[in-house]
Design an enzyme around this catalytic site. Structure first.
Site, mmCIF file in Angstrom:
data_model
loop_
_atom_site.group_PDB
_atom_site.id
_atom_site.type_symbol
_atom_site.label_atom_id
_atom_site.label_comp_id
_atom_site.label_asym_id
_atom_site.label_seq_id
_atom_site.Cartn_x
_atom_site.Cartn_y
_atom_site.Cartn_z
ATOM 1 N N ARG A 195 0.857 -1.184 0.000
ATOM 2 C CA ARG A 195 0.000 0.000 0.000
ATOM 3 C C ARG A 195 0.896 1.238 0.000
ATOM 4 O O ARG A 195 1.913 1.279 0.695
ATOM 5 C CB ARG A 195 -0.907 0.029 1.237
ATOM 6 C CG ARG A 195 -2.060 -0.978 1.204
ATOM 7 C CD ARG A 195 -3.091 -0.646 0.109
ATOM 8 N NE ARG A 195 -4.212 -1.576 0.071
ATOM 9 C CZ ARG A 195 -4.286 -2.657 -0.707
ATOM 10 N NH1 ARG A 195 -3.297 -2.963 -1.546
ATOM 11 N NH2 ARG A 195 -5.360 -3.428 -0.677
ATOM 12 N N GLU A 235 -3.645 7.198 -5.107
ATOM 13 C CA GLU A 235 -3.774 6.495 -6.388
ATOM 14 C C GLU A 235 -5.009 7.038 -7.086
ATOM 15 O O GLU A 235 -6.058 7.128 -6.439
ATOM 16 C CB GLU A 235 -3.919 4.993 -6.171
ATOM 17 C CG GLU A 235 -2.637 4.374 -5.652
ATOM 18 C CD GLU A 235 -2.727 2.868 -5.428
ATOM 19 O OE1 GLU A 235 -3.755 2.268 -5.807
ATOM 20 O OE2 GLU A 235 -1.780 2.316 -4.882
ATOM 21 N N HIS A 258 -0.708 -0.063 -9.858
ATOM 22 C CA HIS A 258 -1.318 -1.038 -8.941
ATOM 23 C C HIS A 258 -1.821 -2.275 -9.705
ATOM 24 O O HIS A 258 -3.016 -2.559 -9.720
ATOM 25 C CB HIS A 258 -2.459 -0.380 -8.141
ATOM 26 C CG HIS A 258 -2.729 -1.094 -6.837
ATOM 27 N ND1 HIS A 258 -3.188 -0.472 -5.715
ATOM 28 C CD2 HIS A 258 -2.614 -2.413 -6.486
ATOM 29 C CE1 HIS A 258 -3.347 -1.342 -4.734
ATOM 30 N NE2 HIS A 258 -3.002 -2.539 -5.181
#
Ligand code: DGY
Length: 322
Positions: free
Chosen positions: A239, A268, A287
């Site tokens: 993360r 993000e 991601h």
């Protein structure tokens, strides 16, 4: 008899949707971009099940607006987007999708490790920009992997899958930090559980695999980076908020750290003019750790099963917080 209503916050692989549609009324958010918090609240209002993504914030306000809700199934192994204790207080089951994305995510972590160590991002961009003039004795000289030391923060499934690759394939020594020693990993990989400062000081490659909690937020900050070797490479597929990005930018820009490979950022998406994206020694991907057909299909099946079990009051295939 009316069928139970489920809201799915994005189009997931058909295998999961099909399983849900067999017995439920399924409402899918069809946009490419995520629904807003208000959208999720509105569409879940009379649902018994919510199949959420890591980009959906499932908080008290949302839970209070959805009194019929019995289960939240996250289409992810991480669940830091969900207020699990608020769900538990309301008798709402929470599920995730561990195990099935382990190998895909470890592959991507290893990919980023090599890409950052060998400056692949900058090297590839230089070819496209017409900057490849000749064979360069000193061009894009990277770091050696063989025999290096890998440091892992968060030696869970994905951390140990990466460590296995690095140890078996590249003869790396493996150190890890975290709340507990893992005797099985120690035996299989000759790994050593060490205090965090020792890990930071000794590793050539540091890969983050811890969940995001108050204890792990900014575990890599300016102080941690100052303990690392200037030749070291940081990889984050966990993360974004595990890393203080301002400190990371400073360390990379000043040469205090050799390179970083990031699959996750804070926030993000990262804006295209973010300072990290101006650096030659930072590779960023959007991601995509679990983005393989096998992993994503299996995640969809588990998330659907979690919903189906949750609405019929059975234990979930993978539950969190219970
Ligand atoms: C997860 O599952 O938590 C990943 O970050 C996305 O697959």
């Amino acid at each position: 008899m009316s069928r139970p209503k489920i809201f799915v916050t994005r189009r997931i692989p058909e295998i999961g949707l099909h399983r849900l549609r067999e017995s439920c009324e399924v409402d899918v958010w069809e946009d490419a971009l995520p629904p807003s918090h208000a959208n999720v609240m509105e569409r879940t209002r009379d649902c018994v099940g919510l199949l959420s993504l890591l980009s959906d914030r499932i908080d008290v306000a949302l839970l209070d607006a959805c009194p019929a809700l019995r289960v939240v199934a996250n289409y992810a192994v991480g669940f830091d987007n969900i207020d699990v204790s608020a769900c538990t207080e309301r008798g709402i089951a929470v599920g995730n999708t561990p195990g099935v994305l382990t190998e895909a995510t470890a592959d991507l972590a290893f990919c980023l490790l090599i890409a950052a160590a060998r400056s692949l991002g900058a090297a590839e961009r230089s070819v496209r920009a017409g900057e490849w003039r000749t064979w360069e004795p000193r061009g894009f000289v990277g770091r050696d992997l063989t025999g290096a030391t890998l440091g892992v923060i968060g030696m869970g499934r994905i951390g140990s899958a990466l460590a296995r690759r690095c140890h078996a394939g590249w003869g790396m020594r493996v150190l890890y930090a975290g709340p507990r020693a893992k005797p099985d990993v120690d035996t299989a990989l000759g790994a050593q559980h060490v205090p965090l400062p020792q890990l930071l000081g000794e590793c050539d490659f540091l890969s983050l695999h811890a969940p995001l909690t108050t204890a792990t937020e900014h575990v890599i900050d300016a102080r941690a980076l100052a303990l690392m070797k200037p030749s070291a490479v940081l990889v984050n597929t966990a993360r974004g908020r595990l890393v203080d990005q301002t400190a990371l930018h400073e360390a990379l820009a000043s040469g205090r750290l050799f390179a970083a490979g990031l699959d996750v950022t804070d926030p993000e998406p990262l804006s295209p003019d973010h300072p990290l994206l101006t650096l030659r020694n930072c590779i960023v991907v959007p991601h995509v750790g679990s983005a393989t057909v096998g992993a994503r299909d299996a995640m969809a099946e588990i998330a659907a099963d979690n919903i189906l079990r949750g609405i019929s009051g059975e234990p979930l295939r993978h539950a969190v917080g219970t």
